[in-house]
Design a protein around this motif. Structure first.
Motif: not given
Length: 189
Positions: A94-109
């Motif tokens: 739920d971080w601003h602009g988070c890119l969810k990659i799969n069910d257990w992994l995201g990318l945020s900056n």
């Protein structure tokens, strides 16, 4: 089976083939976070910044941090945007602009996740990275077809739990390749 030329490398590791001559990527494991018709975005997960500490990074960002932040390794994510700070992480997403990659992994900056990580209130599993790797339209597909990379689905164990010095070898072993009996030459069957 490798998803060659299918455009579906999001959520996969790219492993540099043994003997890859490009020093930016020799013996690297790259986590692909986005792959579509406009190109691909990934992060090298097995190179650590030799000098920068977690505390220095967060102080440079003017983010108050817990002293234990110095134990966090700062990864060199790639040669593109070398001053960009990114976080590969597990839930929550739920971080601003988070890119969810799969069910257990995201990318945020964004600042919200960086502040949470600095206070040790962020995701349980995460990697802080400087820079990224990028490919233009079809560039990565062509490199895979030219046998510059091997691919396997991303593994939580390798991404978050394996010692950084062992990640390339462990991903190669998952493919059945033992590092001391490989050829530096690639080819097509």
């Amino acid at each position: 089976m490798s998803p060659k030329s299918s455009g579906i490398l999001k959520g996969h590791f790219l492993m540099a083939i043994p003997g890859l001559p490009d020093p930016n990527f020799a013996q690297t494991v790259t986590c692909i976070c986005e792959h579509n018709k406009t190109g691909a975005l990934g992060f090298i997960i097995n190179r650590i910044h030799p000098l920068l500490t977690g505390q220095e990074l967060f102080e440079d960002l003017k983010i108050t941090c817990n002293q234990a932040i110095d134990k966090i390794a700062i990864h060199l994510g790639g040669p593109v945007q070398p001053s960009g700070v990114f976080v590969l992480h597990g839930p929550p997403f739920d971080w601003h602009g988070c890119l969810k990659i799969n069910d257990w992994l995201g990318l945020s900056n964004t600042r919200d996740i960086l502040e949470a990580v600095a206070r040790q209130e962020g995701p349980e599993n995460f990697i802080v990275l400087l820079g990224c790797a990028g490919w233009g339209p079809l560039q990565l597909d062509n490199e895979i077809n030219d046998n510059a990379w091997l691919t396997i689905p991303v593994s939580q164990e390798i991404l978050f739990k394996t010692d950084v010095k062992l990640k390339w070898e462990m991903t190669m072993m998952q493919m059945g390749i033992v590092s001391d009996n490989h050829s530096d030459n690639s080819g097509k069957a």
